[in-house]
Each structure stands twice: as structure tokens, then as C-alpha cells.
Design an enzyme around this catalytic site. Structure first.
Site, short mmCIF file in Angstrom:
data_model
loop_
_atom_site.label_atom_id
_atom_site.label_comp_id
_atom_site.label_asym_id
_atom_site.label_seq_id
_atom_site.Cartn_x
_atom_site.Cartn_y
_atom_site.Cartn_z
N ASP A 11 38.80 30.94 38.10
CA ASP A 11 39.76 31.90 37.57
C ASP A 11 40.82 31.01 36.96
O ASP A 11 41.61 30.38 37.69
CB ASP A 11 40.35 32.76 38.70
CG ASP A 11 41.30 33.81 38.15
OD1 ASP A 11 42.20 33.43 37.39
OD2 ASP A 11 41.13 35.00 38.45
N HIS A 12 40.83 30.89 35.64
CA HIS A 12 41.64 29.80 35.07
C HIS A 12 43.13 30.00 35.32
O HIS A 12 43.90 29.04 35.24
CB HIS A 12 41.33 29.60 33.58
CG HIS A 12 42.00 30.54 32.65
ND1 HIS A 12 41.50 31.79 32.36
CD2 HIS A 12 43.15 30.44 31.93
CE1 HIS A 12 42.30 32.40 31.51
NE2 HIS A 12 43.31 31.61 31.23
N HIS A 20 42.54 37.83 37.21
CA HIS A 20 43.78 37.07 37.05
C HIS A 20 45.00 37.76 37.68
O HIS A 20 45.81 37.13 38.35
CB HIS A 20 44.09 36.84 35.57
CG HIS A 20 42.98 36.18 34.81
ND1 HIS A 20 42.21 35.17 35.33
CD2 HIS A 20 42.50 36.40 33.56
CE1 HIS A 20 41.32 34.77 34.43
NE2 HIS A 20 41.47 35.52 33.34
#
Ligand SMILES: NC(=O)C1=CN([C@@H]2O[C@H](COP(=O)(O)OP(=O)(O)OC[C@H]3O[C@@H](n4cnc5c(N)ncnc54)[C@H](OP(=O)(O)O)[C@@H]3O)[C@@H](O)[C@H]2O)C=CC1
Ligand SMILES: O=C1O[C@H](COP(=O)(O)O)[C@@H](O)[C@H](O)[C@H]1O
Length: 506
Positions: free
Chosen positions: A179-180, A242
Site C-alpha cells: 500500500d504505497h 489507502h
């Protein structure tokens, strides 16, 4: 960190080009990769090693935050790259890959440590994991790890099925779900927010906090990803992953430094305490929006349903705002407002914590501007407070903003941090299955309510701050979104059953 082979599925794709090669390069020049290092890129198309290396070089020139200037450093980096043409659905192709991996390991003298990065369409995740197992790539000496890109499933059921499939090949501790947002500095900073700041620690509960606002606003529309986005919408693309990760990172209680297991346990506890939303309550707590035509920074934007590749009758959400409650000892009674959307007026991800107004002297209630803690996640990074002070000229109490924490501009990108962590076997900033599942479980009634058209689809003008209904959501509790770039905005509101009304909101 030990030397390893980085096996990249989807090596000819967009993500590899824009994020993965630049991340590896920056790690390399910072001396953060264990050497020797081997990369095997995979895709269906036929490429020679030389052509592949040349593509990697182009990607660095276009997308790396630091461009390659020194030819010998660049050459040393590129020499680690080999290409193997492979169809992920073809089990026999994995034999070819195994042979290449072993040859390179023998040639370079590195152990059979292999990290498999699945940068391909999600429907291939399960197939690849199975083939890795059956071919023998995933066994033998040395550690084996799997990096999985998002989206992890399309809903609660499909996510469980995918996880079930992966778990037949890899143990949970070997799976690194990207999950950047968890790779962003200011998100990682949330881990220390409470224990490194006694002042915040003292105030960090429903006793002093009125509400929390988490916004990820984007100016871009669907760009080249219409096929994916029209199936996903803002709820799957941003909210389930996110946005809920930001919520967990902010709301978990870490009064002292912790290990990865503790961090994950605390995050999980936040989702477990999240008040479930029944399908019948979705419309009252969630705003669904879709952008109309408009203008953003002088650029004309067509409405969502006229974007190339989008179904002209699509009801997909490009904006979502929601009110959530965490029913635990610390947060009971504190609404958490979350919103995210595309084609809005500002690119910014920001958390605002609004403190309560406790000042009551006798009968007098002082309604000063609230104290705010503002955490800028990106593209600006920083943290500041809104406090009040007296204007020396007229004695009026006015809010002022403390200086934002300045951040150096040339810092590692999220993908650098995350790839480095995965190579080190450091799992803190990856999504554990428990979190992913609880997040899907929580959003499932929203998916169903959207699907059944039980929530009005609010249209908003591209370049605005989103549908007016998202402001009303906060007004119901006497709150307002703070620090919007354009506090007064116009919007066009329509529901899926009725006509369109133009409203001006200020
Ligand atoms: N691009 C982005 O900004 C983001 C992407 N992601 C995720 O990353 C992943 C990759 O996305 P992206 O790079 O954009 O996708 P692309 O469509 O650009 O690339 C897909 C890659 O998969 C390869 N591929 C497709 N089919 C096969 C097959 N049958 N066998 C072997 N290789 C195959 C393609 O190679 P070839 O054509 O040579 O076969 C190509 O390298 C997806 O899961 C996506 O959701 C997540 C966040 C952002
Ligand atoms: O994962 C995604 O994130 C980006 C936004 O990321 P950011 O780092 O620029 O805030 C979003 O545009 C994309 O649709 C989504 O898939």
C-alpha cells in the site's frame, strides 16, 4: 541484508517503468542493495537482455528522482538485469525461469533468496503463486518472499479467495502487500507521533479531540486506467486501502516504540473497533460523487462519463466522503471524516485533527477558532499547529499557524522505502491480511449499497472541492472541513433518480 534475486512479473509494464526501476536505482546508488544483486524481468513480449536494460535506462532517465549521470555506476546497475519471456498462465514457462534464476545465482554466488514482485493484473496473482510453488521456484535454500500490488481483491469474498490461494504457497510472514501510502514519510511518521511528542500524547483522546478529517484530493482524472477505474471507483481504488490505512496509522495508540507485530496488532484493533455500517445506514453516512465537466488549472476537463474508455452510463464513484466512528476507550464520540476524489481543485493528502473548545468561564462560552493539528502527507510534507493569539492592535483573538516542519525535497519515494523494507524482511509498513480483510468487511455494505443505487450519485464540477453534500455531512455534527484550498465552491448536485440542480455553497 543478504543478496537475493528480484523476480519481477510485469517488467514491461507501466508501474515497473515509473516506480520500480527508479526505486531500485536509487537504492543502488545509496548503497542500500546487498551486492551482488540479480533482477530477472518477466513479460510475454520477446526482448533481449540488452533491449531490456535499455528500457530500464530509459525509465531512469524519465522517472528517477536522481538521473543517472555516471556511466560506470549506471552500467554496474544495469548489468544486474536479465530478461525472460514468460506467459504467467503457462506452467512450463516457469521451468525456464527456474533455470535462469539458478544460473544467475551460481554465476554471482548468491544464495537462493528470491523475492517475487507481482506487478501484473490482479487476476494473475493466484495463478502466479501456484506456478511458483509447482515449479520449485518457491522452495529450496534461502528465503522466499512475495510482493503483491493492489488491488487485493474486488470485494470481501474475492479478497478471501485470493488470500486462500496465496496462503497455499506462501506463509503470511512471506507476503508483502504493497500500500504505497504506507511508504510515504509522513505516514511512517504517524508511528512516532504520539510517543515522540509528550504534548500530543497528553491530548490524544476523545477528552480533547473534537473530530479528525482525512482528505486525499487529486486533480487528475482516470487518465489511462479507465478499464480498471470504472470497475473500482474511489471506494476500491483509494478508500478501502489507502484511506483506511491512514485512519489506522493515526488512530492506533503507540505510547512507546514498538515492534512490527505490536504496530499491526494496534492497527487491527482500530478496525475491529470501527462501528459497522449497516447497509441501510450507508446513505446517511456516505457521500458518493462523480465529476462533471469543468476546468482545472486552465485545463478543460470532460465529465467522467465522457472520458475515453468509460461507460457513458457509468455510476462509478469518483468521489467518496464518509463519517466513521471508532468505538474504543480513546475515540468514542469522535467522528472521523474521510474523503477522497478525482478531478478536484487541489492535489493534497492531509490530516486535520480538530481540538475541542473547552474554555468556559462562568456562563461565558468562548468560541475561538479551534486549535488544529495539521499533518501534510503529500505532495507537501510537514506538520503544524493552528493556535490562537491576541492581535496587539485591537485585542481580537485570531488564529495563526505555527511554522510547518520543513522537509528536504530530495527524499526517498514511497516505493524505495517499501522495496527496501521487503528486501530486508521488515514488514511494519505492509498491509497484513487481517487489516485487509477487516477493511473489506467494513466497506462491503457500502459496495452493496452503491451497486443497488441506494446512495445518491452527487455530481460535482471538475476543479471544485467535491459535492456540496460532503459539507453537509460534517455540518450535521456542527463541523466543517478545514483548510480547503477554496472554502466556498459551487457544485452541481444530482441524484440517480432525479433531475439536476445547480447549487452554490459558501
Ligand atoms: N500503474 C500504476 O500506476 C499502478 C499500478 N498498480 C498495480 O500494479 C500492477 C501492474 O500495473 P501496470 O504496470 O500499470 O500494468 P500494465 O498493463 O502496464 O503492465 C502489465 C504487465 O503485465 C505483463 N503481462 C500481462 N499479461 C501477461 C501474461 N499473460 N504473462 C506474462 N506477463 C503478462 C505485461 O507484459 P507483456 O505485455 O510483455 O506481456 C506488462 O509487463 C497491477 O496490479 C496494478 O493494479 C498499482 C498502483 C498504481
Ligand atoms: O493507488 C493509487 O494512488 C494514486 C494516488 O497516489 P498519490 O501517492 O499520488 O497520492 C491514485 O491516483 C490512483 O488512482 C490509485 O490507484
Amino acid at each position: 541484508m543478504e543478496s537475493s534475486t528480484f523476480v519481477l512479473f510485469g517488467a514491461t509494464g507501466d508501474l515497473a517503468k515509473r516506480k520500480i526501476y527508479p526505486a531500485l536505482y536509487n537504492l543502488f546508488i545509496d548503497g542500500k542493495l546487498a551486492l551482488p544483486f540479480s533482477v530477472i524481468g518477466l513479460g510475454r513480449r520477446q526482448l533481449s537482455d540488452r533491449e531490456f536494460q535499455s528500457n530500464v535506462e530509459q525509465s531512469l532517465n524519465s522517472f528517477s528522482r536522481r538521473k543517472p549521470h555516471d556511466p560506470s555506476t549506471l552500467q554496474a546497475f544495469l548489468s544486474a538485469f536479465r530478461y525472460c519471456s514468460l506467459n504467467v498462465s503457462q506452467p512450463t514457462d516457469y521451468g525456464k525461469l527456474l533455470t535462469m534464476a539458478r544460473e544467475r545465482e551460481a554465476e554471482l554466488g548468491i544464495p537462493e533468496n528470491r523475492i517475487f514482485y507481482l506487478s501484473v493484473a490482479p487476476e494473475f496473482f493466484g495463478t502466479i503463486a501456484t506456478n511458483i510453488k509447482q515449479s520449485g521456484l518457491g522452495t529450496g535454500q534461502g528465503w522466499k518472499r512475495l510482493i503483491i500490488e493492489k488491488p487485493f481483491g474486488h470485494d470481501w469474498q474475492s479478497a478471501r479467495e485470493l488470500n486462500e490461494k496465496l496462503s497455499q504457497t506462501f506463509e503470511e510472514h512471506e507476503v508483502y502487500r504493497i500500500d504505497h501510502y504506507l511508504g510515504k514519510h509522513m505516514v511512517q511518521n504517524l508511528e512516532v507521533l504520539e510517543y515522540a511528542n509528550p504534548m500530543i500524547h497528553a491530548l490524544w483522546s476523545n477528552r480533547y479531540i473534537s473530530n479528525v478529517q482525512i482528505t486525499a484530493s487529486e486533480t487528475v482524472g482516470v487518465e489511462q486506467r479507465a478499464g480498471y477505474y470504472d470497475q473500482a471507483g474511489a471506494i476500491r481504488d483509494m478508500f478501502q486501502n489507502h484511506m483506511l490505512q491512514l485512519l489506522m496509522m493515526l488512530a492506533m495508540h503507540l505510547p512507546r516504540p514498538s515492534n512490527p507485530e505490536e504496530v499491526r496488532a494496534k492497527k487491527k484493533r482500530v478496525l475491529e473497533a470501527l462501528r459497522p455500517l449497516n447497509r441501510g445506514d450507508v446513505a446517511a453516512n456516505v457521500v458518493r460523487g462523480q465529476y462533471d465537466a469543468g476546468e482545472i488549472a486552465g485545463r478543460n476537463v470532460v465529465k467522467y462519463t465522457e472520458e475515453p474508455g468509460i461507460d457513458p452510463h457509468s455510476n462509478t464513484d469518483t468521489f467518496i466522503a464518509a463519517r466513521l466512528w471508532i468505538d474504543d476507550y480513546f475515540w468514542t464520540g469522535v467522528p472521523f471524516y474521510i474523503r477522497t476524489g478525482k478531478s478536484l481543485n487541489e492535489k493534497s493528502t492531509r490530516i486535520v485533527v480538530e481540538f475541542k473548545q473547552p474554555l468556559q468561564h462562568g456562563d461565558a462560552v468562548h468560541n475561538y477558532p479551534p486549535n488544529l493539528l495539521v499533518i501534510e502527507i503529500g505532495p507537501d510534507e510537514g506538520m503544524y499547529l493552528q493556535l490562537n493569539s491576541k492581535d496587539p492592535r485591537d485585542g481580537k483573538i485570531e488564529p495563526f499557524i505555527t511554522t510547518s516542519l520543513g522537509r528536504p525535497t530530495d527524499v526517498p519515494e514511497a516505493y524505495e522505502n517499501l522495496i527496501h523494507d521487503a528486501l530486508e524482511g521488515e514488514p511494519t509498513f505492509f498491509a497484513h491480511w487481517d487489516e485487509v480483510e477487516l477493511a473489506w468487511k467494513w466497506v462491503q455494505p457500502i459496495l452493496e449499497a452503491f451497486e443497488a443505487n441506494e446512495v445518491p450519485l452527487r455530481r460535482y464540477r471538475a476543479g471544485s472541492a467535491g459535492p456540496e453534500a460532503s459539507y453537509r455531512l460534517l455540518e450535521q455534527q456542527g463541523h466543517q472541513w478545514w483548510l480547503d484550498k477554496v472554502p466556498a465552491h459551487d457544485s452541481t448536485t444530482a441524484d440517480t433518480t432525479g433531475g439536476t440542480t445547480h447549487e452554490v455553497f459558501s
